[in-house]
Design an enzyme around this catalytic site. Structure first.
Site, PDB file in Angstrom:
ATOM      1  N   ASP A 106       0.860  -1.178   0.000  1.00 38.63           N
ATOM      2  CA  ASP A 106       0.000   0.000   0.000  1.00 38.63           C
ATOM      3  C   ASP A 106       0.903   1.237   0.000  1.00 38.63           C
ATOM      4  O   ASP A 106       1.682   1.432   0.924  1.00 38.63           O
ATOM      5  CB  ASP A 106      -0.877  -0.022   1.261  1.00 38.63           C
ATOM      6  CG  ASP A 106      -2.191   0.704   1.077  1.00 38.63           C
ATOM      7  OD1 ASP A 106      -2.188   1.774   0.438  1.00 38.63           O
ATOM      8  OD2 ASP A 106      -3.219   0.211   1.576  1.00 38.63           O
ATOM      9  N   ASP A 120      -2.858   4.722  -2.640  1.00 35.80           N
ATOM     10  CA  ASP A 120      -3.848   5.413  -1.831  1.00 35.80           C
ATOM     11  C   ASP A 120      -4.216   6.769  -2.454  1.00 35.80           C
ATOM     12  O   ASP A 120      -3.318   7.512  -2.885  1.00 35.80           O
ATOM     13  CB  ASP A 120      -3.214   5.634  -0.447  1.00 35.80           C
ATOM     14  CG  ASP A 120      -4.173   6.137   0.589  1.00 35.80           C
ATOM     15  OD1 ASP A 120      -5.126   5.419   0.899  1.00 35.80           O
ATOM     16  OD2 ASP A 120      -3.955   7.261   1.099  1.00 35.80           O
ATOM     17  N   GLU A 169      -6.563   4.133  -5.962  1.00 33.73           N
ATOM     18  CA  GLU A 169      -7.835   4.455  -5.330  1.00 33.73           C
ATOM     19  C   GLU A 169      -8.330   5.790  -5.875  1.00 33.73           C
ATOM     20  O   GLU A 169      -7.678   6.813  -5.687  1.00 33.73           O
ATOM     21  CB  GLU A 169      -7.628   4.547  -3.811  1.00 33.73           C
ATOM     22  CG  GLU A 169      -8.918   4.711  -3.049  1.00 33.73           C
ATOM     23  CD  GLU A 169      -8.694   5.178  -1.613  1.00 33.73           C
ATOM     24  OE1 GLU A 169      -9.572   4.946  -0.786  1.00 33.73           O
ATOM     25  OE2 GLU A 169      -7.644   5.797  -1.331  1.00 33.73           O
ATOM     26  N   HIS A 192     -11.145  -1.697   4.144  1.00 32.16           N
ATOM     27  CA  HIS A 192     -10.991  -1.158   5.494  1.00 32.16           C
ATOM     28  C   HIS A 192     -11.655   0.209   5.678  1.00 32.16           C
ATOM     29  O   HIS A 192     -11.618   0.756   6.770  1.00 32.16           O
ATOM     30  CB  HIS A 192      -9.496  -1.047   5.801  1.00 32.16           C
ATOM     31  CG  HIS A 192      -8.828  -0.057   4.893  1.00 32.16           C
ATOM     32  ND1 HIS A 192      -8.614  -0.319   3.553  1.00 32.16           N
ATOM     33  CD2 HIS A 192      -8.379   1.208   5.113  1.00 32.16           C
ATOM     34  CE1 HIS A 192      -8.055   0.743   3.004  1.00 32.16           C
ATOM     35  NE2 HIS A 192      -7.899   1.675   3.914  1.00 32.16           N
ATOM     36  N   ASP A 193     -12.211   0.771   4.626  1.00 30.07           N
ATOM     37  CA  ASP A 193     -12.896   2.058   4.739  1.00 30.07           C
ATOM     38  C   ASP A 193     -14.412   1.909   4.696  1.00 30.07           C
ATOM     39  O   ASP A 193     -15.129   2.905   4.710  1.00 30.07           O
ATOM     40  CB  ASP A 193     -12.485   2.984   3.580  1.00 30.07           C
ATOM     41  CG  ASP A 193     -11.033   3.413   3.666  1.00 30.07           C
ATOM     42  OD1 ASP A 193     -10.512   3.526   4.795  1.00 30.07           O
ATOM     43  OD2 ASP A 193     -10.413   3.620   2.607  1.00 30.07           O
TER      44      ASP A 193
END
Ligand code: GLC
Ligand code: CA
Length: 507
Positions: free
Chosen positions: A95, A190, A231, A299-300
């Site tokens: 990540d 990200d 993302e 995870h969001d």
């Protein structure tokens, strides 16, 4: 390297498995589970950030890009993970948080000490404008000794980097190439759409500068040799095509199907409209020429099974329905830890159970605005990012096989019986295994265009000779003639389409 039709499993390291009894998941814990993960049939393991970080935003605030946070283990543990994963045919996806760094990063500290070289790594203005942080409040923070404000799109402890500065870009390339050298073979980028932001006009996402920086990043680092996924929350198929044009990334997370129920903001959800869902899925599957990233959880997000379906009485059926629907979509399939055995949202009832900075900021803002606490808690129980961040449960014991002590965040409230050996969980797991195998064996079947149809609570599709029918409600409907059944989420059959019942069949 084959970059399409891959299975990527996301781990949230803090909540995966703790081996040294501090209540926090760690790298040795991940290594201990590699055999199980390889039985599922995955190709990549994506770990949310594990670099050194003060953990204000659970590692998405990096203080040192080159070293593993001791909380998770050592750099050697990470190298060992890469090796052990590779032995089992699994590649590691890292990540990369490139949009911002922690205010504890050396660069930011030097900037604040008055070093002009590092000051230009960040975005400063004499006066703040009206831009708001995504985590609440102004996006600008005053630094008295410099008499200037720095820009932070997220938390005040996450300072945005200035990509107009070539030195920043060079530092980033150097870092990525270092990890490539260590054997990392995939990257999740990200909030990458933000790196070309213009804070003066307020244009933040997918600006012309962004595409320029992306191409330069591509040429100087991963090129097309590794699986890369960016993302980009609101990306349209056209934007995605531009980002994935051979000189950018392999694919993007677009989330169009998940933002569909947002009403103004994610905190305010409206009912899922199946025809809209169908239209989004169909557009991306049929019109988007690139490799789509298929995602239902991360995870969001709260667990999709809890948000859209019934995670209590029909948990098993709901989890399998989603796996069957998303499993028939062409692209790379992302699975978020625990999804494969039907983990639900956390169902927290008190604010002291939450850890997420966004959640806690929101709670206080809402209280200030006079919203009553029980209403806020109800929203959080549905939407908070912590819903997907609770620890994995490996067995039905006190620490659930996750830890020998109190975990950093509580387990699912009332979810004691959700663990891999429980019967329903096993059935869900086997469905995932079957679907993953199917995608490998019949890859070309997913190349046919897909056509959806919606009637009442029923979503159905046709893809080549395959058909799917999904009951998104607990009402009973007439059952179409189902042909040869390939996947089904009930153990027996009935004359009707029962609550949350789903079939994939061939005619
Ligand atoms: C991404 C991450 C999220 C993080 C944010 C800021 O959206 O997925 O967890 O808070 O970026 O880095
Ligand atoms: Ca630990």
């Amino acid at each position: 390297m084959k970059l399409n039709n891959q299975i990527i499993y996301q781990i949230y390291p803090k909540s995966f498995k703790d081996t040294n009894g501090d209540g926090i998941g760690d790298l040795p814990g991940i290594i201990s589970q590699l055999d199980t993960l390889s039985h599922l049939g995955i190709d990549y393991l994506w770990l949310s950030p594990i670099m050194r970080s003060p953990q204000r935003d659970n590692g998405y605030d990096i203080a040192d890009y080159y070293h593993i946070d001791p909380m998770f283990g050592s750099d050697e543990d990470y190298f060992r993970l890469i090796q052990e994963a590779n032995k089992r045919g699994i590649k590691i996806m890292m990540d990369l948080v490139l949009n911002h760094v922690s205010t504890e990063h050396e660069w930011f500290k030097r900037a604040c000490e008055g070093d002009p070289y590092y000051q230009d790594f960040f975005i400063w203005r004499k006066r703040p404008n009206e831009l708001k942080s995504l985590f609440g409040g102004s996006a600008w923070e005053y630094v008295p000794q410099l008499d200037m404000y720095y820009f932070h799109n997220f938390d005040v402890h996450q300072a945005d980097l200035n990509y107009a500065n070539e030195h920043v870009r060079q530092e980033i390339y150097r870092m990525i190439n270092y990890w490539i050298k260590q054997g990392v073979e995939g990257f999740r980028l990200d909030v990458i759409d933000l790196i070309g932001k213009d804070v003066d006009t307020g244009e933040l996402s997918c600006t012309p500068k962004f595409y320029e920086y992306l191409q330069e990043l591509h040429e100087n680092t991963f090129q097309n040799h590794y699986l890369t996924v960016g993302e980009c929350w609101e990306a349209t198929p056209q934007q995605a095509m531009k980002i994935c044009n051979g000189k950018g990334l392999t694919q993007v997370f677009h989330f169009n199907h998940l933002t569909l129920t947002h009403h103004g903001s994610k905190w305010n959800q409206k009912k899922l409209e199946l025809h809209k869902l169908a239209s989004i899925l169909e557009t991306w599957q049929n019109e988007y020429q690139g490799i789509e990233a298929i995602v239902m959880n991360n995870h969001d997000l709260p667990r999709l099974l809890s948000l859209w379906l019934d995670d209590q009485k029909y948990r098993k059926e709901s989890a399998m329905l989603l796996a069957m629907l998303f499993g028939m979509l062409r692209g790379n399939l992302y699975i978020y830890q625990g999804e494969e055995y039907g983990m639900t949202s956390a169902h927290f009832t008190r604010i002291d159970q939450y850890r997420d900075i966004e959640t806690i900021n929101y709670y206080h803002e809402q209280l200030k605005q006079g919203v009553c606490e029980s209403d806020i808690l109800e929203v959080l129980a549905k939407i908070s990012r912590d819903n997907g961040r609770v620890p994995m449960q490996f067995m039905n014991t006190l620490g659930h096989g996750f830890t020998s002590t109190t975990p950093w965040i509580s387990f699912i409230q009332g979810g004691e019986d959700i663990y891999p050996d429980q019967t329903d969980c096993q059935v869900i797991y086997q469905m995932y295994q079957k679907i993953i195998q199917y995608r490998k064996d019949f890859e070309q079947e997913l190349e046919h265009p897909i056509h959806f149809h919606v009637q009442d609570d029923i979503l159905s599709f046709t893809r080549g000779t395959y058909h799917g029918v999904f009951n998104f409600s607990d009402h009973v409907y007439p059952l179409p003639e189902v042909g040869e059944v390939i996947f089904h989420n009930y153990l027996d059959t009935a004359k009707y389409l029962r609550a949350y019942e789903a079939y994939i069949y061939q005619k």
